[in-house]
Design an enzyme around this catalytic site. Sequence first.
Site, short mmCIF file in Angstrom:
data_model
loop_
_atom_site.label_atom_id
_atom_site.label_comp_id
_atom_site.label_asym_id
_atom_site.label_seq_id
_atom_site.Cartn_x
_atom_site.Cartn_y
_atom_site.Cartn_z
N ASP A 39 109.66 57.44 55.32
CA ASP A 39 110.94 57.29 55.03
C ASP A 39 110.97 55.73 54.57
OD1 ASP A 39 113.83 58.36 56.56
OD2 ASP A 39 113.75 56.95 55.13
N ASP A 82 114.31 59.99 49.65
CA ASP A 82 113.43 58.86 50.10
C ASP A 82 112.48 59.56 51.12
OD1 ASP A 82 115.17 58.74 52.55
OD2 ASP A 82 115.10 56.43 52.38
N GLU A 83 112.16 60.35 51.40
CA GLU A 83 111.35 60.95 52.62
C GLU A 83 110.36 61.88 51.93
OE1 GLU A 83 113.27 62.67 55.82
OE2 GLU A 83 115.31 61.53 55.18
P1 TTP Z 1 118.05 57.38 54.92
O1 TTP Z 1 116.69 57.45 54.83
O2 TTP Z 1 118.99 58.22 55.95
O3 TTP Z 1 118.87 55.80 55.39
P2 TTP Z 1 118.09 54.73 54.45
O4 TTP Z 1 116.99 54.90 53.84
O5 TTP Z 1 119.08 53.97 53.69
O6 TTP Z 1 117.81 53.85 55.67
P3 TTP Z 1 116.67 53.69 56.83
O7 TTP Z 1 115.88 52.43 56.80
O8 TTP Z 1 117.61 53.97 58.17
O9 TTP Z 1 115.99 55.00 56.31
O10 TTP Z 1 118.79 57.96 53.53
C1 TTP Z 1 118.23 57.30 52.27
C2 TTP Z 1 119.43 57.28 51.16
O11 TTP Z 1 119.98 58.23 51.11
C3 TTP Z 1 120.18 55.86 51.57
O12 TTP Z 1 119.61 54.76 50.98
C4 TTP Z 1 121.46 56.39 50.84
C5 TTP Z 1 121.23 57.88 51.05
N1 TTP Z 1 122.51 58.22 52.19
C6 TTP Z 1 123.76 58.58 51.81
O13 TTP Z 1 124.20 58.48 50.43
N2 TTP Z 1 124.66 58.90 52.61
C7 TTP Z 1 124.33 59.09 53.78
O14 TTP Z 1 125.09 59.52 54.58
C8 TTP Z 1 122.90 58.78 54.24
C9 TTP Z 1 122.44 58.91 55.66
C10 TTP Z 1 122.06 58.42 53.11
MG MG Z 2 115.31 55.99 54.54
#
Ligand code: TTP
Ligand code: MG
Length: 357
Positions: free
Chosen positions: A12, A110-111
């Site tokens: 992730d 992003d996963e």
């Molecule tokens: P995530 O992987 O949930 O969050 P992140 O990568 O920003 O942070 P982390 O370090 O905790 O992994 O989500 C990936 C992307 O998806 C995030 O950068 C933006 C988008 N996203 C949204 O647009 N709305 C949301 O509610 C979430 C959770 C994510």
């Molecule tokens: Mg992320």
Amino acid sequence: MSQKKRLIFHLDMDHFYTAVEEREHPEIRGKPVIVGADPKEGKGIGVVSTSNYEARKAGVRSGMPISRAWKLSPEAVYLRPNFPLYLKVSAQIMEIIRKYSERFEQWGIDEAYLDVSDKVKDYSEAEALARQIKQEIKEKQNLTCSIGVGPNKLVAKIASDYKKPDGLTVVKEEDVEKFLAPLPARKLLWVGRKTEEKLKALGINTIGDLACYDPAALTAMFGVMGMQMHLNAKGIDKSPVVSRAGIKSISHETTFQEDTADQNAILQTLDELSTDVLEETVSQNLFFKTVTVKIRYENFETHTRSKTLPFMTNRIGDLKKTARELLLTYLRHERKVRLIGVRVSTFVSSEKQKTLF
Ligand code: TTP
Ligand code: MG
């Protein structure tokens, strides 16, 4: 003979949208950064997409109203999302990851999951491989990620979230129950806010509490999900890493805060879902032909209905009109609705579309 042990990675990216923005604009590095709706000096509507870890220190979270983020961190750098850029970077990262195993499954922007059972012989080799992937992404994309390593997807996913940013968490099969037990039950993928409340009422707060709870009682209360909960709480998950070639469909769905029979509210939500789906479709340079709607009534009875248009389109009007037409056939009975969803499929890329004209 015991079955062959599996070794699964979940990767992730860290604060993905803001990390990409910081890379493109080094001058904002070190400051709190928030990607989302226009804050309009605190009067903006819409939500936070994501924020970097500096902004999270002030309490900013994904999905929070942008007006609240402004109250918590007025000094932050506020940016509108640049989806085409994030999708491009995402595709480049996925290219790197998928080289490490043909059993690769992208999940969201992003996963990704990787099944490396045939690539390494034990957890120590798995850890070294995970480090190598992190390093390649750092070198080629100048971005960090967190990886979880475990005997299945469920454990790998929870492990990747365990230490962030730039984390690497390895959970061996024999340590799974010990690792999961103290974590809040909400960390299990299917536990939403409503389920969490119900579990709390039973005195179940942690995954460990859930693992100890009588599975028959869970089944009586939650139906088939009850058994699923019991197995997941014990860290058991047999779901395979499924490779998907390209995007086959784009969908968004939402559960109403309270079950509703209000036709106007349902149709308005449907329009919003159509808008979200279309935004994503356009940002991927795709045109669609098939529209599907999904409806779930309060008793969980679920239906889907599709229509294939006689033409390729990427127009919001076509999507909203078709989705409304399809859903209206289900709204005649004034039954309470729990969830609706919109999906588009049968794609051609705009590149191909151009040559068609
Ligand atoms: P995530 O992987 O949930 O969050 P992140 O990568 O920003 O942070 P982390 O370090 O905790 O992994 O989500 C990936 C992307 O998806 C995030 O950068 C933006 C988008 N996203 C949204 O647009 N709305 C949301 O509610 C979430 C959770 C994510
Ligand atoms: Mg992320």
